[in-house]
Design an enzyme around this catalytic site. Structure first.
Site, PDB file in Angstrom:
ATOM      1  N   SER A 234      -3.743  -3.960  -8.856  1.00 54.75           N
ATOM      2  CA  SER A 234      -2.342  -3.652  -8.599  1.00 54.75           C
ATOM      3  C   SER A 234      -1.831  -4.471  -7.429  1.00 54.75           C
ATOM      4  O   SER A 234      -2.507  -4.601  -6.402  1.00 54.75           O
ATOM      5  CB  SER A 234      -2.189  -2.159  -8.286  1.00 54.75           C
ATOM      6  OG  SER A 234      -0.928  -1.869  -7.731  1.00 54.75           O
ATOM      7  N   LYS A 235      -0.619  -4.998  -7.550  1.00 57.04           N
ATOM      8  CA  LYS A 235       0.000  -5.743  -6.457  1.00 57.04           C
ATOM      9  C   LYS A 235       0.219  -4.854  -5.235  1.00 57.04           C
ATOM     10  O   LYS A 235       0.213  -5.334  -4.103  1.00 57.04           O
ATOM     11  CB  LYS A 235       1.344  -6.323  -6.910  1.00 57.04           C
ATOM     12  CG  LYS A 235       1.240  -7.432  -7.943  1.00 57.04           C
ATOM     13  CD  LYS A 235       2.617  -7.957  -8.305  1.00 57.04           C
ATOM     14  CE  LYS A 235       2.529  -9.073  -9.322  1.00 57.04           C
ATOM     15  NZ  LYS A 235       3.865  -9.603  -9.693  1.00 57.04           N
ATOM     16  N   ARG A 236       0.427  -3.576  -5.471  1.00 54.90           N
ATOM     17  CA  ARG A 236       0.695  -2.658  -4.356  1.00 54.90           C
ATOM     18  C   ARG A 236      -0.578  -2.246  -3.618  1.00 54.90           C
ATOM     19  O   ARG A 236      -0.507  -1.838  -2.462  1.00 54.90           O
ATOM     20  CB  ARG A 236       1.410  -1.405  -4.880  1.00 54.90           C
ATOM     21  CG  ARG A 236       2.813  -1.649  -5.387  1.00 54.90           C
ATOM     22  CD  ARG A 236       3.474  -0.364  -5.820  1.00 54.90           C
ATOM     23  NE  ARG A 236       2.776   0.246  -6.947  1.00 54.90           N
ATOM     24  CZ  ARG A 236       3.011  -0.069  -8.225  1.00 54.90           C
ATOM     25  NH1 ARG A 236       3.902  -1.004  -8.521  1.00 54.90           N
ATOM     26  NH2 ARG A 236       2.349   0.534  -9.189  1.00 54.90           N
ATOM     27  N   ARG A 237      -1.722  -2.361  -4.288  1.00 50.43           N
ATOM     28  CA  ARG A 237      -2.946  -1.832  -3.713  1.00 50.43           C
ATOM     29  C   ARG A 237      -4.004  -2.892  -3.420  1.00 50.43           C
ATOM     30  O   ARG A 237      -4.792  -2.763  -2.489  1.00 50.43           O
ATOM     31  CB  ARG A 237      -3.521  -0.790  -4.686  1.00 50.43           C
ATOM     32  CG  ARG A 237      -4.804  -0.118  -4.236  1.00 50.43           C
ATOM     33  CD  ARG A 237      -5.329   0.832  -5.305  1.00 50.43           C
ATOM     34  NE  ARG A 237      -5.525   0.160  -6.584  1.00 50.43           N
ATOM     35  CZ  ARG A 237      -4.922   0.515  -7.713  1.00 50.43           C
ATOM     36  NH1 ARG A 237      -4.096   1.531  -7.738  1.00 50.43           N
ATOM     37  NH2 ARG A 237      -5.141  -0.152  -8.840  1.00 50.43           N
TER      38      ARG A 237
END
Length: 469
Positions: A234-237
């Protein structure tokens, strides 16, 4: 039939390593089949798209070896909007789609569940087009949709379990499913190679191909890329931006090699292989079905091997962006006029064996180009203990008496200084290393002293001694 594959990223952020793997797989397959690689930018999300993200995609592809001019495109999905709307109109006119003005709340009220899909309420009511009315595809009531997949065989889906899905929104704009199909048709795509996360949409897309009177492509759904917790990257994680790895100093060859091992392996008990071997041996039908773990530690080890395999002249060239600073890489702590190319060349081979990413070159050699070393205070506290002041005094006196300032003489001299105090060389050289380089680890000390020179080395040792007063 000429094989035509496509890579179709969206310009909504940094370039994902999973996307880079898909691009490489498509690229190799097209090359093996004597086919064409098509780049399509799916830019219809106007609120999130930015021109710089498109340029980022192009430059990232350049970096991993898919260079501009060697593929067809880039095409832009937004330029095909007229074809998308025309296809939606054809489906409606042929009774393969119908209009519906149900809201989600309407469906929930009829079905009594917020989790149930669309119930087909308007399927046979003959509702015409109008403001706010979505266009839904009329999924066949019976039979199955069989997806021919080069990796997964022939996944089969019961049509009765596929809801009448939306193909155009209430404002008339086609949704991704339809736009994607129409673009592939327009570009003559014969093989769609993409991540398995798209597999649930594939029967819907295949039904659209058939309803529009065109033979569907051959599909290949490769395993999704996951992190160490087996969660989809994930780009967020997670650290997923290809540009971040590039700017940290990963080599394109190492990244290419590693990405192609996510779900596939070359013959024999080997992983680090020439790109020509990968291009020759890669087979879609040999790709594993299980999720592929993106192991950053393993990638780092790969990169270290690739760095050590470089001819030293190429290594020196590869380090230049970090030694001089670029638009994407932070400038080093020294001024441009302080950099000494000859001094760096003298220690390059030593540094090459000690770093895993190119950005690590800066803390390994900064002591050569700064007026005084950047002291790691934790290293200073750990190293400069009782007796260090006297040891530094003895080291200065012994070094001052040297006739030849070379690594071998420096080593034997400091060994003798330590022996008089009952210390092994490791304990003896630690305070000297911190005094000269500012750190407890780095390049070999005596070669570093030789390159730094007598005057600068002695000045730093004396300065450290004064700090201990």
């Amino acid at each position: 039939m000429t094989v035509r594959v496509r890579f179709a990223p969206s310009p909504t952020g940094m370039f994902h390593v999973g996307g880079a793997r898909s691009a490489l797989q498509n690229w190799i397959y097209a090359k093996q089949q004597g086919g064409v690689f098509v780049l399509r930018i799916e830019d219809t999300d106007a609120a999130r798209n930015k021109p710089e993200w498109t340029e980022g995609i192009l430059s990232a592809l350049d970096w991993i070896g898919i260079s501009r001019g060697s593929y067809e495109g880039p095409y832009f999905q937004s330029a095909n909007a007229g074809e998308h709307r025309a296809a939606a109109a054809r489906l409606y006119e042929s009774d393969r789609a119908y209009y519906c003005d149900c809201t989600r709340e309407d469906v929930q009220a009829r079905t009594g569940s917020q989790y149930q899909g669309y119930d087909g309420y308007h399927r046979d009511l003959g509702l015409g087009p109008g403001e706010g009315r979505a266009l839904r595809f009329r999924t066949p009531d019976e039979g199955t949709t069989v997806v021919v997949d080069l990796i997964r065989g022939e996944p089969t889906f019961e049509n009765k379990l596929i809801e009448d899905f939306v193909i155009a929104r209430g404002d008339g704009s086609p949704v991704f499913l339809l736009a994607n199909v129409v673009d592939d048709m327009t570009m003559g795509i014969t093989h769609v190679i993409r991540a398995e996360e798209h597999l649930p949409n594939t029967p819907k897309q295949q039904l659209l191909w058939e309803a529009l009177g065109v033979k569907p492509p051959i599909w290949a759904h490769v395993p999704v890329v996951v992190n160490e917790k087996r969660q989809k990257l994930s780009k967020r994680r997670d650290k997923v931006a290809l540009e971040a790895y590039r700017d940290e100093g990963y080599l394109a060859g190492a990244m290419r090699n590693y990405l192609m091992l996510l779900g596939w392996a070359p013959s024999g008990d080997r992983e680090i292989v020439p790109w020509s071997v990968i291009e020759d041996e890669f087979r879609l039908d040999e790709v594993n079905l299980s999720s592929a773990f993106f192991d950053e530690k393993k990638l780092r080890a790969f990169n270290g091997e690739y760095i050590r395999a470089l001819p030293v002249a190429e290594f020196i060239d590869a380090c230049q962006p970090w030694l001089t600073g670029t638009e994407t890489i932070a400038p080093p702590p020294w001024q441009p006029e302080e950099f000494d190319a000859d001094a760096f060349a003298a220690v390059a081979l030593l540094a090459q064996t000690r770093i895993a990413v190119l950005s690590e070159i800066v803390p390994n050699v900064d002591f050569l180009f700064l007026a005084s070393p950047l002291i790691d205070e934790a290293a200073w506290t750990k190293t400069m203990k009782d007796g260090s002041a006297e040891l530094l005094d003895d080291a200065v006196a012994a070094f001052e008496a040297l006739e030849s300032w070379d690594a071998e003489s420096l080593k034997s001299t400091l060994e003798a200084v330590g022996a008089e105090r009952g210390l092994k060389l490791g304990k003896t050289q630690a305070p000297v290393r911190v005094a000269v380089t500012g750190r407890t680890v780095g390049l070999p000390l005596f070669e570093s002293l030789e390159v730094l020179g007598r005057e600068r080395s002695l000045t730093r040792i004396r300065a450290a001694r004064l700090r201990l007063v």
